[in-house]
Design an enzyme around this catalytic site. Structure first.
Site, mmCIF file in Angstrom:
data_model
loop_
_atom_site.group_PDB
_atom_site.id
_atom_site.type_symbol
_atom_site.label_atom_id
_atom_site.label_comp_id
_atom_site.label_asym_id
_atom_site.label_seq_id
_atom_site.Cartn_x
_atom_site.Cartn_y
_atom_site.Cartn_z
ATOM 1 N N GLN A 65 0.783 -1.108 0.025
ATOM 2 C CA GLN A 65 0.094 0.022 -0.144
ATOM 3 C C GLN A 65 0.719 1.287 -0.016
ATOM 4 O O GLN A 65 1.886 1.181 0.952
ATOM 5 C CB GLN A 65 -0.888 0.154 1.368
ATOM 6 C CG GLN A 65 -1.902 -1.140 1.003
ATOM 7 C CD GLN A 65 -3.278 -0.902 0.177
ATOM 8 O OE1 GLN A 65 -3.057 0.077 -0.320
ATOM 9 N NE2 GLN A 65 -3.985 -1.858 0.205
ATOM 10 N N TYR A 96 -6.298 -12.846 -2.315
ATOM 11 C CA TYR A 96 -5.525 -11.512 -2.984
ATOM 12 C C TYR A 96 -4.398 -11.159 -1.784
ATOM 13 O O TYR A 96 -4.609 -9.858 -1.582
ATOM 14 C CB TYR A 96 -6.233 -10.586 -3.621
ATOM 15 C CG TYR A 96 -7.557 -11.026 -4.345
ATOM 16 C CD1 TYR A 96 -7.399 -11.468 -5.637
ATOM 17 C CD2 TYR A 96 -9.022 -11.305 -3.611
ATOM 18 C CE1 TYR A 96 -8.470 -12.055 -6.522
ATOM 19 C CE2 TYR A 96 -9.774 -12.001 -4.663
ATOM 20 C CZ TYR A 96 -9.575 -12.059 -5.830
ATOM 21 O OH TYR A 96 -10.780 -12.639 -6.680
ATOM 22 N N GLU A 103 -2.743 -16.124 -3.106
ATOM 23 C CA GLU A 103 -2.206 -15.134 -3.912
ATOM 24 C C GLU A 103 -1.727 -15.940 -5.394
ATOM 25 O O GLU A 103 -0.820 -16.848 -5.173
ATOM 26 C CB GLU A 103 -1.183 -14.417 -3.191
ATOM 27 C CG GLU A 103 -0.566 -13.404 -3.949
ATOM 28 C CD GLU A 103 -1.095 -12.336 -4.679
ATOM 29 O OE1 GLU A 103 -1.108 -12.337 -5.915
ATOM 30 O OE2 GLU A 103 -1.935 -11.337 -4.250
ATOM 31 N N ASP A 116 -9.035 -8.468 -0.513
ATOM 32 C CA ASP A 116 -8.505 -7.302 -1.058
ATOM 33 C C ASP A 116 -8.185 -7.266 -2.813
ATOM 34 O O ASP A 116 -6.993 -7.424 -3.031
ATOM 35 C CB ASP A 116 -7.357 -7.101 -0.388
ATOM 36 C CG ASP A 116 -6.799 -5.506 -0.434
ATOM 37 O OD1 ASP A 116 -7.387 -4.860 -1.335
ATOM 38 O OD2 ASP A 116 -5.746 -5.257 0.242
ATOM 39 N N CYS A 124 -10.517 -0.722 -3.500
ATOM 40 C CA CYS A 124 -10.102 0.415 -3.941
ATOM 41 C C CYS A 124 -11.125 1.137 -5.055
ATOM 42 O O CYS A 124 -10.709 1.901 -5.685
ATOM 43 C CB CYS A 124 -8.543 0.353 -4.181
ATOM 44 S SG CYS A 124 -8.341 -0.957 -5.739
#
Length: 367
Positions: free
Chosen positions: A199, A228, A249, A297, A324
């Site tokens: 991030q 994720y 992932e 995420d 996001c």
């Protein structure tokens, strides 16, 4: 022109509420967007394209929807040291006659400069993206850059020969230092390399992860699945509060980083798998396994509908959705509500001040 910062936060909160209303959901479930005291120079990842105009080396950004480079001396949202390092690189390329890459002619060498900074550690990684592996004048360039910026802890050359707008290529060579840096988030250490997803706003990330813990209320005997999972940051942060965490992932490089992060933090109840989220959940369900909390995420396009179906089939008690992109989030929430989940709360967090983007944490409970 930019709105005053308080107004930006209002606009972001209202955007969520409007999306909720137009989807027939209760806008009062959206909390006020959490802002920053200092909403400038927050980006710990700075990236600029290098080009040439009238024999002058430029560093900047592509103009929207074009490949015209806008020269930028100082970006107001990038880390200040990163701004200075990129400016120095530009000056050295000019002085040492190191050619920027020209995509129309497919000639020249330097494509991008990427600078990553550790907010807590002060470590700095500089990545020079080149069109080919041969880097004439490399040693003189490195010597001059390190003399002018002794604060740099590592320098990497990334080779990207492809005709693409993707910044980084697959081949890397460490020119100085370890080739990666570390940073600290909520007392946990994380390894960051050129291609790691991390991030970009340290302060707001800590707020977001604390908020996720506060809203998800994990219990000591919970099993958590994080989809994720990237370099495993949120899973490792949750690990202190639950029985076990399973991270999933697709990007193998990130899984390698995540596994190193588990070792570095001496965490013993977290395991990461390199797999597609849907395939992993199908196998996990087929073996009769369960999970109490699922954390997702996903990228901007939101959750794949098959992944949503697999999460619904898993029947977790809670779903913690980090997003996001408000549009895809509200769309995905609709699917979970139709399957009998209840929306508890949406907390927008201003991860990207001075831009239209906004991050959020959402909690859904299974009826």
């Amino acid at each position: 022109t930019l709105f005053p910062y308080g107004k930006q936060l209002e606009i972001k909160t209202r955007h969520f509420q409007n999306l909720m209303e137009s989807s027939g959901l209760n806008p009062n479930l959206v909390l006020s967007c959490i802002g920053m005291k200092e909403p400038y120079h927050y980006r710990n990842k700075a990236q600029m394209v290098i080009s040439e105009k009238n024999r002058k080396v430029m560093a900047g950004f592509f103009e929207e929807n074009t490949h015209q480079v806008v020269n930028v001396d100082h970006c107001e949202i990038q880390n200040n040291e990163a701004n200075a390092i990129i400016k120095t690189c530009r000056m050295l390329f000019q002085k040492q006659k190191i050619q920027p890459y020209d995509e129309d002619r497919d000639s020249g060498l330097i494509r991008y400069i990427l600078v990553r900074t550790g907010y807590e550690t002060g470590q700095i990684l500089v990545v020079i993206v080149t069109a080919k592996e041969m880097f004439p004048g490399r040693n003189n360039f490195l010597k001059a850059l390190r003399e002018l910026h002794p604060e740099i802890t590592s320098i990497v050359q990334n080779v990207n020969p492809r005709h693409t707008s993707i910044v980084l290529g697959d081949f890397e060579r460490v020119l100085f230092g370890k080739g990666s840096i570390e940073d600290v988030l909520l007392d946990k250490r994380f390894l960051i390399s050129a291609r790691t997803f991390y991030q970009i706003n340290h302060r707001q990330t800590e707020i977001m992860y604390k908020k996720a813990l506060e809203l998800a209320k994990p219990k000591q005997d919970d099993t958590v699945i994080e989809l994720y999972s990237g370099i495993g940051a949120i899973g490792i942060i949750f690990s202190d509060h639950v029985k076990k965490v399973i991270g999933v992932e697709l990007n193998r490089e990130s899984v390698k980083n995540a596994t190193q992060n588990v070792r570095m933090n001496q965490v013993h109840n977290v395991k990461f798998y390199a797999a597609d989220a849907r395939d992993f959940l199908s196998d996990y369900l087929a073996q009769g396994n369960q999970a109490d909390i699922v954390i997702v995420d996903p990228p901007r396009e939101g959750l794949n509908s098959l992944v949503i179906d697999a999460i619904i089939a898993l029947k977790p008690e809670k779903l913690c959705y980090l997003s996001c992109n408000p549009e895809t989030l509200i769309n995905d929430i609709g699917r979970f509500l139709a399957a009998g989940f209840v929306l508890r709360q949406i907390q927008p967090i201003d991860m990207f001040p001075q831009t239209s983007h906004v991050e959020s944490v959402t909690i859904l409970l299974r009826k």
